[in-house]
Design an enzyme around this catalytic site. Sequence first.
Site, PDB file in Angstrom:
ATOM      1  N   ARG A   1      39.144   8.172  15.221  1.00  0.00           N
ATOM      2  CA  ARG A   1      39.402   8.100  16.677  1.00  0.00           C
ATOM      3  C   ARG A   1      39.312   9.483  17.315  1.00  0.00           C
ATOM      4  O   ARG A   1      38.625   9.675  18.324  1.00  0.00           O
ATOM      5  CB  ARG A   1      40.806   7.516  16.941  1.00  0.00           C
ATOM      6  CG  ARG A   1      40.907   6.026  16.788  1.00  0.00           C
ATOM      7  CD  ARG A   1      42.352   5.570  16.943  1.00  0.00           C
ATOM      8  NE  ARG A   1      43.137   5.982  15.782  1.00  0.00           N
ATOM      9  CZ  ARG A   1      43.371   5.218  14.719  1.00  0.00           C
ATOM     10  NH1 ARG A   1      42.910   3.998  14.699  1.00  0.00           N
ATOM     11  NH2 ARG A   1      44.055   5.656  13.696  1.00  0.00           N
TER      12      ARG A   1
ATOM     13  N   HIS B   1      53.892   5.489  18.949  1.00  0.00           N
ATOM     14  CA  HIS B   1      52.451   5.623  18.731  1.00  0.00           C
ATOM     15  C   HIS B   1      51.832   4.253  18.459  1.00  0.00           C
ATOM     16  O   HIS B   1      52.529   3.311  18.078  1.00  0.00           O
ATOM     17  CB  HIS B   1      52.144   6.558  17.550  1.00  0.00           C
ATOM     18  CG  HIS B   1      52.262   8.017  17.906  1.00  0.00           C
ATOM     19  ND1 HIS B   1      53.451   8.714  17.819  1.00  0.00           N
ATOM     20  CD2 HIS B   1      51.334   8.911  18.364  1.00  0.00           C
ATOM     21  CE1 HIS B   1      53.255   9.967  18.208  1.00  0.00           C
ATOM     22  NE2 HIS B   1      51.979  10.113  18.547  1.00  0.00           N
TER      23      HIS B   1
ATOM     24  N   LYS C   1      48.496   4.265  13.473  1.00  0.00           N
ATOM     25  CA  LYS C   1      48.928   5.588  12.981  1.00  0.00           C
ATOM     26  C   LYS C   1      49.531   5.431  11.592  1.00  0.00           C
ATOM     27  O   LYS C   1      50.375   4.564  11.364  1.00  0.00           O
ATOM     28  CB  LYS C   1      49.946   6.214  13.947  1.00  0.00           C
ATOM     29  CG  LYS C   1      50.353   7.623  13.546  1.00  0.00           C
ATOM     30  CD  LYS C   1      51.081   8.332  14.662  1.00  0.00           C
ATOM     31  CE  LYS C   1      51.571   9.706  14.247  1.00  0.00           C
ATOM     32  NZ  LYS C   1      50.503  10.626  13.870  1.00  0.00           N
TER      33      LYS C   1
ATOM     34  N   GLY D   1      44.176  19.580  13.459  1.00  0.00           N
ATOM     35  CA  GLY D   1      45.247  18.852  14.142  1.00  0.00           C
ATOM     36  C   GLY D   1      45.823  17.758  13.276  1.00  0.00           C
ATOM     37  O   GLY D   1      46.627  16.954  13.744  1.00  0.00           O
TER      38      GLY D   1
ATOM     39  N   GLY E   1      53.850  14.351  13.763  1.00  0.00           N
ATOM     40  CA  GLY E   1      53.904  15.811  13.638  1.00  0.00           C
ATOM     41  C   GLY E   1      54.523  16.433  14.877  1.00  0.00           C
ATOM     42  O   GLY E   1      55.210  17.463  14.799  1.00  0.00           O
TER      43      GLY E   1
HETATM   44  N1  LIG Z   1      47.151  17.538  16.765  1.00  0.00           N
HETATM   45  C1  LIG Z   1      46.944  16.584  17.688  1.00  0.00           C
HETATM   46  O1  LIG Z   1      46.969  16.838  18.896  1.00  0.00           O
HETATM   47  C2  LIG Z   1      46.664  15.177  17.221  1.00  0.00           C
HETATM   48  C3  LIG Z   1      46.346  14.168  18.130  1.00  0.00           C
HETATM   49  C4  LIG Z   1      46.014  12.903  17.649  1.00  0.00           C
HETATM   50  C5  LIG Z   1      46.004  12.679  16.267  1.00  0.00           C
HETATM   51  N2  LIG Z   1      46.346  13.672  15.417  1.00  0.00           N
HETATM   52  C6  LIG Z   1      46.298  13.518  13.969  1.00  0.00           C
HETATM   53  O2  LIG Z   1      44.932  13.598  13.568  1.00  0.00           O
HETATM   54  C7  LIG Z   1      44.735  12.817  12.389  1.00  0.00           C
HETATM   55  C8  LIG Z   1      43.628  11.796  12.625  1.00  0.00           C
HETATM   56  O3  LIG Z   1      44.031  10.891  13.661  1.00  0.00           O
HETATM   57  P1  LIG Z   1      43.067   9.700  14.127  1.00  0.00           P
HETATM   58  O4  LIG Z   1      43.861   8.895  15.114  1.00  0.00           O
HETATM   59  O5  LIG Z   1      41.743  10.253  14.527  1.00  0.00           O
HETATM   60  O6  LIG Z   1      42.954   8.897  12.749  1.00  0.00           O
HETATM   61  P2  LIG Z   1      41.721   8.050  12.183  1.00  0.00           P
HETATM   62  O7  LIG Z   1      41.066   7.286  13.284  1.00  0.00           O
HETATM   63  O8  LIG Z   1      42.251   7.302  11.001  1.00  0.00           O
HETATM   64  O9  LIG Z   1      40.688   9.175  11.699  1.00  0.00           O
HETATM   65  C9  LIG Z   1      40.807   9.907  10.518  1.00  0.00           C
HETATM   66  C10 LIG Z   1      39.424  10.005   9.935  1.00  0.00           C
HETATM   67  O10 LIG Z   1      39.427  10.909   8.825  1.00  0.00           O
HETATM   68  C11 LIG Z   1      38.643  10.310   7.818  1.00  0.00           C
HETATM   69  N3  LIG Z   1      38.847  10.857   6.482  1.00  0.00           N
HETATM   70  C12 LIG Z   1      39.689  10.430   5.505  1.00  0.00           C
HETATM   71  N4  LIG Z   1      39.518  11.170   4.391  1.00  0.00           N
HETATM   72  C13 LIG Z   1      38.538  12.060   4.665  1.00  0.00           C
HETATM   73  C14 LIG Z   1      37.891  13.082   3.894  1.00  0.00           C
HETATM   74  N5  LIG Z   1      38.228  13.315   2.621  1.00  0.00           N
HETATM   75  N6  LIG Z   1      36.903  13.800   4.480  1.00  0.00           N
HETATM   76  C15 LIG Z   1      36.545  13.570   5.744  1.00  0.00           C
HETATM   77  N7  LIG Z   1      37.109  12.590   6.534  1.00  0.00           N
HETATM   78  C16 LIG Z   1      38.103  11.862   5.977  1.00  0.00           C
HETATM   79  C17 LIG Z   1      38.997   8.839   7.920  1.00  0.00           C
HETATM   80  O11 LIG Z   1      38.048   8.044   7.219  1.00  0.00           O
HETATM   81  P3  LIG Z   1      38.487   6.586   6.628  1.00  0.00           P
HETATM   82  O12 LIG Z   1      38.886   5.773   7.835  1.00  0.00           O
HETATM   83  O13 LIG Z   1      37.243   6.125   5.958  1.00  0.00           O
HETATM   84  O14 LIG Z   1      39.642   6.864   5.691  1.00  0.00           O
HETATM   85  C18 LIG Z   1      38.924   8.645   9.424  1.00  0.00           C
HETATM   86  O15 LIG Z   1      37.590   8.441   9.863  1.00  0.00           O
HETATM   87  C19 LIG Z   1      46.105  12.199  12.069  1.00  0.00           C
HETATM   88  O16 LIG Z   1      46.768  13.036  11.150  1.00  0.00           O
HETATM   89  C20 LIG Z   1      46.819  12.213  13.415  1.00  0.00           C
HETATM   90  O17 LIG Z   1      48.218  12.221  13.300  1.00  0.00           O
HETATM   91  C21 LIG Z   1      46.677  14.916  15.859  1.00  0.00           C
END
Ligand SMILES: NC(=O)c1ccc[n+]([C@@H]2O[C@H](COP(=O)([O-])OP(=O)(O)OC[C@H]3O[C@@H](n4cnc5c(N)ncnc54)[C@H](OP(=O)(O)O)[C@@H]3O)[C@@H](O)[C@H]2O)c1
Length: 261
Positions: free
Chosen positions: A11, A154, A158, A97, A164
């Site tokens: 996402r 959330h 999630k 992030g 975090g």
């Molecule tokens: N800091 C901020 O402001 C902020 C804001 C929003 C979210 N976040 C955090 O960001 C992270 C991702 O959130 P999201 O909502 O985008 O989650 P998401 O939609 O699940 O995206 C995570 C992606 O990472 C992939 N992934 C898993 N293992 C990997 C690897 N070894 N190498 C490369 N890619 C890999 C996943 O693939 P698969 O689906 O195939 O496993 C998925 O496509 C979470 O930890 C969330 O808490 C932080």
Amino acid sequence: MKLAVHGATGRMGLAVIRLAAAADDVQIVGGACAADDPLAGRDLGELSGIGALGVVASPDTAAALLGADVVIDFSLATAVASLVTSAARQGVAVVSGTTNLDAAATAALERAASSVPVLWAPNMSLGIEVLADLVTRAVRGLGSDYDVEIVELHHKKKVDAPSGTARRLADAARSARPDLAERHARSGNVGPRPESELGVLAVRGGDVVGDHTVFLLGNGERLELTHRATNRDLFAAGALRAARFVVGKPARRYALADVLG
Ligand SMILES: NC(=O)c1ccc[n+]([C@@H]2O[C@H](COP(=O)([O-])OP(=O)(O)OC[C@H]3O[C@@H](n4cnc5c(N)ncnc54)[C@H](OP(=O)(O)O)[C@@H]3O)[C@@H](O)[C@H]2O)c1
């Protein structure tokens, strides 16, 4: 700025790609996905809804980082250590992030920061930075007669809890009151609330992008300090701003506060 995205099909990864593609000063050179991702090989522009970019999702992280100045990472905590090790080896700055990092990922970020600039932030929004500052001031001003509780909401996809950002806000409260200890669940005969408790409650459901409220509960009054994110482009834009900041900087750890000056 030559940009690679790690977690590119997620996402947040797709939101970063959509915003980066629209920016005049950014060239997307690679996108890394998980080894078993069914979207591997797909064009990242098409996946993000903006039309073909000529950059495909690659399960080979080192190849996705080739030629990049900086990588933006929103993936999975267990994927962070190997990403930052590759980035350090290839001289690519890191903006991450990803939340809920374990000790191995945190140690890998520290090691990488000896050879490339590294910025990790559990929330890339300006509003949360300001909220954290307000929380510290409010907790200090009100003192131990006021109980501190944090509630975060959330979306139902999630995977980690508490968020975090909730931990970041708990740290902000603790910087004014080091006696506070986080408590993540209450059930059964828990007894009266100890003064030093800092309750953190995670609510999950629907498509909520991210809400955080810090309660300061006193006798006869309460303060509620709330931040609501309504669009994940907020975080993607913050990560891009952080990426522009770290490129060309000396190797060390940076925080979002450095970017905001
Ligand atoms: N800091 C901020 O402001 C902020 C804001 C929003 C979210 N976040 C955090 O960001 C992270 C991702 O959130 P999201 O909502 O985008 O989650 P998401 O939609 O699940 O995206 C995570 C992606 O990472 C992939 N992934 C898993 N293992 C990997 C690897 N070894 N190498 C490369 N890619 C890999 C996943 O693939 P698969 O689906 O195939 O496993 C998925 O496509 C979470 O930890 C969330 O808490 C932080």
